[in-house]
Design a protein around this motif. Structure first.
Motif: not given
Length: 371
Positions: A66-69, A141-150
């Motif tokens: 969770x800290x990484x995300x 366009x940049x892709x926002x980080x995916x919160x459900x992926x490692x």
């Protein structure tokens, strides 16, 4: 005292982080074989091990992830700076600039000694920086980080905008784990030297990135990639390799300065690619080329004991996941951030400034010359 060019063989520090045993072909992270970690653990679990000295419980791992995300999102200031950098800038220069910008912000990230919060922030954010500028350079366009992926899966997702294939995530995760840490190499030493002055984390990481940028250290396995591309298929492998050896040319990806036997990192990647060969033709080709090359090397160079090295399989990994060659070194850096920061934490815990001597070989003034 005799000088040692390049400090080769000189012990500069004691460490609990890793053992690089070239004679016996072992790579150990804090009491665990790196190849076993690559086969069975996640990137985040292995990072936790290097930073804190033990593998996390499931509850701790969940909190850690969770800290990484939370650390993946680009700060607005950094995004503005990245937008100003020319799209043709090389990625390692972009990373060096980005880390420097981050070091001018939150005081907790620029304080000495470095904090847990800061090392997670830098490590979690690096793939976002790479993907953001890569897509921008291609007019996408940049892709926002995916919160459900490692961590590793999210990196591939941010590059392409598509959920990556499980086989690609598995093999890239293994490579990232195996590339995390490798003793007192040039970039790790550079970072430890800077931090030993009680400078801040960003300054130390900029030094490490600067060292990694050099082609003698972080150069991409482009020659191996070229060889695999030229071979192209299993039925062409033996003829191509025989021609190379018969004409006295070196086979790229075989032999290693440190490992005098099997490179344990290559062993782990071979095992994964063998298991996944039916899912990706490049995995199958790489395994076949290695076996054919080892058999031929025994004939053409008897007694040399030349084994495959990690660069061979790194090239196969990058080719399979279709990572652009100019991102190879930056991707390696995204992994090695864990090792660098682990060493910086260790340096801070028992700090003494590095101050080696040098031997003067220039002229002396007349007054100091022996008669």
């Amino acid at each position: 005292m005799a000088s040692v060019t390049g400090l080769e063989g000189v012990i500069a520090a004691e460490t609990e982080l890793s053992l690089v045993d070239g004679q016996n072909g072992n790579l150990v992270y804090r009491g665990y074989e790196a190849k076993e970690l690559a086969l069975h653990k996640s990137f985040e679990e292995t990072a936790y091990l290097l930073w804190y000295g033990s593998l996390p419980s499931q509850e701790t791992l969940n909190e850690f992830k969770a800290q990484w995300v939370a650390g993946r999102t680009l700060p607005a200031t950094l995004e503005s700076v990245l937008d100003l950098l020319p799209n043709e800038s090389d990625m390692m220069s972009i990373l060096r600039t980005a880390i420097s910008v981050l070091g001018t912000g939150d005081n907790t990230q620029s304080a000495w000694p470095p904090s847990d919060k800061a090392i997670i922030a830098y490590t979690a954010l690096l793939p976002t920086i790479i993907a953001y500028k890569y897509r921008q350079s291609r007019g996408l366009s940049p892709i926002a980080p995916h919160t459900d992926l490692d961590h590793v899966a999210n990196y591939l997702y941010m590059l392409t905008g598509e959920i990556p294939q499980p086989s690609h995530v598995k093999v890239l995760t293994a490579y990232f784990i195996l590339a995390m840490e490798h003793g007192m190499n040039a970039s790790t030493f550079a970072g430890r030297v800077v931090l030993s002055t009680q400078s801040d984390l960003a300054s130390a990481l900029c030094a490490s990135i600067g060292a990694m940028k050099g082609p003698l250290h972080g150069g991409a396995p482009s020659e191996v990639l070229h060889m695999l591309d030229e071979i192209g298929s299993k039925d062409r492998a033996e003829e191509y390799l025989r021609n190379q050896l018969a004409s006295g040319k070196r086979l790229m990806g075989f032999g290693h300065r440190i490992y005098k036997t099997n490179d344990p990192r290559a062993e782990a990647l071979r095992r994964i690619m063998t298991e996944l060969s039916s899912e990706d033709p490049w995995f199958e080709l790489a395994v076949h080329v290695e076996k054919t090359a080892v058999d031929l090397l025994a004939v053409y160079k008897p007694g040399r004991n030349l084994y495959v090295n990690v660069e061979f399989y790194a090239a196969a990994v990058m080719r399979a996941i279709e990572l652009p060659p100019h991102l190879f070194t930056a991707s390696f850096t995204a992994s090695r951030m864990v090792g660098w920061t682990a060493h910086l934490l260790e340096q801070a815990s028992c700090n003494r400034i590095f101050r080696p001597q040098s031997t003067y070989i220039g002229e002396l003034p007349v007054s100091l010359r022996q008669s």
